[in-house]
Design a protein around this motif. Structure first.
Motif, PDB file in Angstrom:
ATOM      1  N   LEU A 148       2.569   1.871  -3.367  1.00 52.17           N
ATOM      2  CA  LEU A 148       1.601   2.343  -4.354  1.00 52.17           C
ATOM      3  C   LEU A 148       1.247   3.803  -4.113  1.00 52.17           C
ATOM      4  O   LEU A 148       1.117   4.581  -5.042  1.00 52.17           O
ATOM      5  CB  LEU A 148       0.335   1.494  -4.292  1.00 52.17           C
ATOM      6  CG  LEU A 148       0.449   0.128  -4.973  1.00 52.17           C
ATOM      7  CD1 LEU A 148      -0.789  -0.684  -4.686  1.00 52.17           C
ATOM      8  CD2 LEU A 148       0.663   0.277  -6.463  1.00 52.17           C
ATOM      9  N   ALA A 149       1.144   4.134  -2.811  1.00 47.26           N
ATOM     10  CA  ALA A 149       0.777   5.504  -2.478  1.00 47.26           C
ATOM     11  C   ALA A 149       1.789   6.486  -3.044  1.00 47.26           C
ATOM     12  O   ALA A 149       1.457   7.573  -3.486  1.00 47.26           O
ATOM     13  CB  ALA A 149       0.673   5.673  -0.970  1.00 47.26           C
TER      14      ALA A 149
ATOM     15  N   VAL B 264       1.283   7.463  -6.543  1.00 50.75           N
ATOM     16  CA  VAL B 264       0.224   8.451  -6.692  1.00 50.75           C
ATOM     17  C   VAL B 264       0.792   9.840  -6.972  1.00 50.75           C
ATOM     18  O   VAL B 264       0.254  10.613  -7.741  1.00 50.75           O
ATOM     19  CB  VAL B 264      -0.617   8.474  -5.395  1.00 50.75           C
ATOM     20  CG1 VAL B 264      -1.431   9.740  -5.293  1.00 50.75           C
ATOM     21  CG2 VAL B 264      -1.500   7.250  -5.362  1.00 50.75           C
TER      22      VAL B 264
ATOM     23  N   PHE C 129       0.004  12.520  -0.340  1.00 55.51           N
ATOM     24  CA  PHE C 129      -0.786  13.250  -1.332  1.00 55.51           C
ATOM     25  C   PHE C 129      -0.356  14.714  -1.433  1.00 55.51           C
ATOM     26  O   PHE C 129      -0.795  15.427  -2.311  1.00 55.51           O
ATOM     27  CB  PHE C 129      -2.275  13.193  -0.970  1.00 55.51           C
ATOM     28  CG  PHE C 129      -2.796  11.792  -0.864  1.00 55.51           C
ATOM     29  CD1 PHE C 129      -2.925  11.003  -1.993  1.00 55.51           C
ATOM     30  CD2 PHE C 129      -3.137  11.269   0.366  1.00 55.51           C
ATOM     31  CE1 PHE C 129      -3.398   9.696  -1.893  1.00 55.51           C
ATOM     32  CE2 PHE C 129      -3.614   9.963   0.471  1.00 55.51           C
ATOM     33  CZ  PHE C 129      -3.742   9.185  -0.657  1.00 55.51           C
ATOM     34  N   MET C 130       0.471  15.155  -0.488  1.00 57.54           N
ATOM     35  CA  MET C 130       0.825  16.575  -0.404  1.00 57.54           C
ATOM     36  C   MET C 130       2.303  16.825  -0.683  1.00 57.54           C
ATOM     37  O   MET C 130       2.755  17.963  -0.617  1.00 57.54           O
ATOM     38  CB  MET C 130       0.520  17.099   1.006  1.00 57.54           C
ATOM     39  CG  MET C 130      -0.891  16.905   1.488  1.00 57.54           C
ATOM     40  SD  MET C 130      -2.032  18.069   0.755  1.00 57.54           S
ATOM     41  CE  MET C 130      -1.398  19.615   1.387  1.00 57.54           C
TER      42      MET C 130
ATOM     43  N   VAL D 198       1.219  11.096 -10.420  1.00 60.00           N
ATOM     44  CA  VAL D 198       0.030  11.464 -11.171  1.00 60.00           C
ATOM     45  C   VAL D 198      -0.235  12.961 -11.041  1.00 60.00           C
ATOM     46  O   VAL D 198      -0.723  13.595 -11.951  1.00 60.00           O
ATOM     47  CB  VAL D 198      -1.194  10.659 -10.671  1.00 60.00           C
ATOM     48  CG1 VAL D 198      -2.398  10.924 -11.553  1.00 60.00           C
ATOM     49  CG2 VAL D 198      -0.852   9.177 -10.657  1.00 60.00           C
ATOM     50  N   GLY D 199       0.106  13.506  -9.909  1.00 60.87           N
ATOM     51  CA  GLY D 199       0.012  14.949  -9.737  1.00 60.87           C
ATOM     52  C   GLY D 199      -1.408  15.428  -9.535  1.00 60.87           C
ATOM     53  O   GLY D 199      -2.243  14.704  -9.006  1.00 60.87           O
ATOM     54  N   GLY D 200      -1.644  16.654  -9.940  1.00 60.48           N
ATOM     55  CA  GLY D 200      -2.978  17.209  -9.773  1.00 60.48           C
ATOM     56  C   GLY D 200      -3.197  17.775  -8.389  1.00 60.48           C
ATOM     57  O   GLY D 200      -4.314  17.914  -7.943  1.00 60.48           O
ATOM     58  N   MET D 201      -2.120  18.078  -7.694  1.00 60.24           N
ATOM     59  CA  MET D 201      -2.244  18.611  -6.344  1.00 60.24           C
ATOM     60  C   MET D 201      -2.702  20.065  -6.393  1.00 60.24           C
ATOM     61  O   MET D 201      -2.142  20.882  -7.113  1.00 60.24           O
ATOM     62  CB  MET D 201      -0.889  18.568  -5.639  1.00 60.24           C
ATOM     63  CG  MET D 201      -0.853  17.591  -4.508  1.00 60.24           C
ATOM     64  SD  MET D 201      -0.163  16.012  -4.975  1.00 60.24           S
ATOM     65  CE  MET D 201       1.405  16.532  -5.581  1.00 60.24           C
TER      66      MET D 201
ATOM     67  N   ALA E  73       0.837  -1.200   0.000  1.00 55.43           N
ATOM     68  CA  ALA E  73       0.000   0.000   0.000  1.00 55.43           C
ATOM     69  C   ALA E  73       0.870   1.247   0.000  1.00 55.43           C
ATOM     70  O   ALA E  73       0.634   2.190  -0.732  1.00 55.43           O
ATOM     71  CB  ALA E  73      -0.919  -0.009   1.216  1.00 55.43           C
TER      72      ALA E  73
END
Lengths: 320, 391
Positions: free
Chosen positions: B8-9, B12, B70-71, B15-18, B5
């Motif tokens: 994989l994170a 992420v 994510f950040m 992929v971007g898009g932050m 996990a």
């Protein structure tokens, strides 16, 4: 009077069917079925442990139920209440959304920080996507291109490309997001934040926040105004928002994002479902263990229906 | 599964898009614990876990790190346990060389010594173990925030419940250790605050092994308390308090250190999503979450929240945000948690529990406050003599 065999056969063949609201009772491991016409509970069916999210297939032939503590999504025959089979759901499924293809379920696994995609036909897991801590809210866009998971502790909406099953954006929202919906033909995404006390409105095309809804009820401290579930009226002009321990629904103008009304309902109101023409709204009230029926046009609570303990999710099923 | 996990994170990120602030790249925290000599207690039923507090900080770090993926943030937590006769201040000084964000589990004097170090003046220290009023009052320090409730918050919570129930004939049994006396004092202050009084107090002198003779000693001992509605036991380590219920002369409820207990956190708290925090903690630590675990968890999560919302990572910036109006922490207590800007105490609800369930959640309904009812618990702005936080 004696029933003739013929009459009995007729009665069996043509039971009086009415529209129904299905409610999951989190602490009773049951669903209550409410007759929309009589506004009474007609059936109570057993489910797995801690049922929460509930959703019907497009033809209403089966109902999917998140049995959170049984770690499964159960597939029930809504005519008999019989559990047909379980779907592999990942651990602790809380909420889910059905893809417009009527085939793929997007499931939030609250204990695992994962979103699981399940094919309901092959009954297999198609993908697992890592998301933030305590995922809960789930939504799929009307065109099926985007799935959303909101994570309660990470405080984000995670945007999933359903083609690749990968995240393509992560947007911050206020504390403890609980529920997400695509509205206005999928042009906007709304996310409610329970502790933040707001609903964030995103422009789906750009994933940019375009508005934030706030609530203020006279005599209730802002800390206790905790938006959770919400639904939009037939023409998308208004939203009804459940405010949890504030024991009220807010009626929000979906164009101006201003609150127009507050309606007193039962205690700790969670989620809701409309009847067929969206003239009535049925809310689940967790602490008081009942469902409030709201007249949408009058914006008034008209009836309270006792269901099981801690009613949580709600879904509508029309007459065949 | 977990490690897959994590890998994989990371993917992420590509992929971007932050669309959120993501300048803060690398956030380090240091957890420091001063070990203290624990006096023996009569019962061996509940040993104090050696990772108390630290386990909470570690869980919160994992929470922050998941958000961090994510950040574009990375999170690290170092921990240091200082032995009973070790030099805590030296350990703090050493830790400050690599980070300005410290989580402290230490007695009040060590917290003050750490806060007064010249190199700590621009650092941010979290007090997760010292309940003393003085730390939030005249001895407050601008660089120390408190995530553990003060003793006053706990005793106020219980007193509110008594008032709501009209259990106004209150008596007390007080232990003889310094913590017991401070707790007893706090109960008397809380009673006065809410227009009550503790009618009679008896001191519990340690006498023999209560596991064997509680049923003979306690009825006789409590006969002297006269008639009352509720008996408060002030016994901070729960040395003798556990032997009091059902052995009293009067058939009346017991509260305080046993029976109905006010606390920062309890294993029976399950509402408000708390069940998820409990199960995540138990999976990670292999035991139930305790007060100090919660306080350390809240400290590290507060930093996580501030970093995520501001994109900042320096202690002064984070401190300013945490003490401001925009900060709020979802602490699984039913309300957003915020810091009191006049003394750095984390506002929080106080569960009143017995061993089987939550009885009430203070502030109790009906105790009103012009700003927030949470400020009916503990030192409110007008009574606080803390000046370090300015006006």
């Amino acid at each position: 009077m004696k029933y003739t065999p013929l009459l009995a056969a007729l009665l069996l063949a043509q039971p009086v069917k009415a529209d129904e609201i299905w409610v999951t009772n989190e602490k009773d491991n049951t669903v209550s079925v409410i007759d929309v016409d009589t506004q009474e509970v007609t059936h109570t069916y057993e489910t797995g442990e801690r049922p929460r999210g509930i959703i019907f297939s497009h033809d209403y032939s089966v109902v999917y139920i998140c049995a959170s503590d049984s770690d499964s999504v159960q597939v029930m025959d809504p005519d008999t209440g019989e559990i047909l089979h379980d779907l592999p759901s990942g651990e602790d499924p809380e909420q889910f959304a059905l893809h417009p293809d009527d085939r793929h379920l997007y499931i939030a696994n609250e204990d695992d920080a994962i979103t699981t995609v399940v094919d309901t036909q092959t009954r297999t897991v198609v993908a697992q996507i890592n998301v933030g801590i305590e995922p809960e809210g789930m939504a799929v866009s009307p065109d099926g291109a985007i799935a959303i998971t909101t994570s309660e502790t990470t405080n984000m909406a995670h945007w999933i490309d359903t083609e690749t099953q990968e995240l393509f954006a992560n947007t911050l929202v206020d504390s403890r997001p609980r529920h997400a919906e695509f509205v206005k033909d999928g042009s906007e995404l709304w996310v409610s934040s329970e502790i933040g006390g707001t609903i964030s409105v995103f422009d789906v095309a750009t994933q940019a926040e375009k508005a934030k809804l706030e609530f203020k009820i006279k005599g209730v401290h802002p800390d206790k105004v905790q938006p959770v579930g919400f639904e939009l009226t037939a023409d998308d002009t208004h939203a009804f928002v459940a405010l949890g321990p504030a024991n009220h629904l807010a009626v929000v103008n979906a164009e101006t994002y201003e609150v127009e009304d507050y309606i007193l309902v039962g205690r700790r109101v969670w989620h809701m479902a409309f009847n067929a023409d969206k003239s009535l709204l049925f809310t689940t009230n967790g602490v008081s263990g009942d469902v409030t029926v709201v007249d949408v046009a009058d914006r008034k609570a008209v009836k309270t229906i006792k269901v099981g303990r801690f009613p949580w999710g709600a879904a509508f099923r029309p007459t065949e | 599964m977990r490690s897959i996990a994590k890998t994989l994170a990371c993917a992420v990120l590509c992929v971007g898009g932050m669309s959120a602030p993501s300048e803060a790249a690398d956030i380090r925290l240091h957890y420091l614990r001063q070990e203290v000599e624990q006096p023996p207690t009569l019962s061996n039923l509940e040993p104090v876990p050696t990772d108390e507090g630290r386990a909470g900080a570690e869980l919160a770090l994992e929470d922050n790190a998941t958000t961090g993926t994510f950040m574009g943030q990375t999170w690290t937590l170092q921990s240091t346990h200082v032995a009973v006769d070790g030099d805590f201040t030296a350990a703090v000084r050493e830790a400050l060389k690599t980070t300005d964000l410290l989580v402290l589990d230490a007695p009040v004097d060590d917290v003050l010594a750490a806060a007064d170090l010249p190199e700590a003046q621009d650092a941010l220290l979290f007090n997760t173990a010292a309940p003393e009023r003085a730390l939030r009052d005249e001895a407050c320090r601008a660089n120390v925030l408190h995530t553990l409730p003060s003793r006053a918050m706990l005793t106020d919570a219980l007193m509110q419940f008594f008032v709501a129930r009209r259990w106004t004939a209150i008596v007390m049994i007080e232990g003889t250790k310094p913590g017991d006396l401070a707790l007893g004092e706090s109960y008397r202050d809380s009673a006065a605050k809410f227009g009550q009084s503790v009618r009679r107090t008896q001191s519990w002198e340690d006498s023999g092994d209560l596991r064997r003779n509680a049923s003979q000693e306690v009825p006789i001992f409590t006969q002297g308390l006269g008639k009352y509605d509720v008996l408060v036991v002030a016994d901070e380590l729960n040395d003798f308090a556990r032997y009091i219920p059902y052995n009293t002369w009067m058939p009346r409820p017991v509260a305080g250190s046993e029976g109905l207990r006010p606390s920062a956190w309890s294993p029976v708290v399950e509402q408000w999503g708390a069940a998820q925090l409990q199960s995540r903690f138990e999976d990670a630590a292999g035991r139930q979450m305790r007060d100090r675990d919660y306080a350390a968890w809240a400290a590290v999560r507060a930093v996580g929240e501030a970093v995520t919302r501001t994109g900042a990572s320096s202690a002064p910036e984070l401190r300013a945000y945490m003490l401001g109006d925009s900060f709020e922490l979802a602490g699984f207590k039913g309300r957003p948690l915020t810091f009191r800007p006049w003394n750095g105490q984390l506002r929080q609800t106080i569960p009143l529990t017995h061993r089987g369930s939550v009885v009430a959640n203070a502030p109790i309904e009906g105790f009103l406050h012009p700003k927030t009812e949470l400020d009916t618990l503990g030192l409110d702005a007008p009574e606080s003599r803390c000046t370090a936080f300015g006006k």
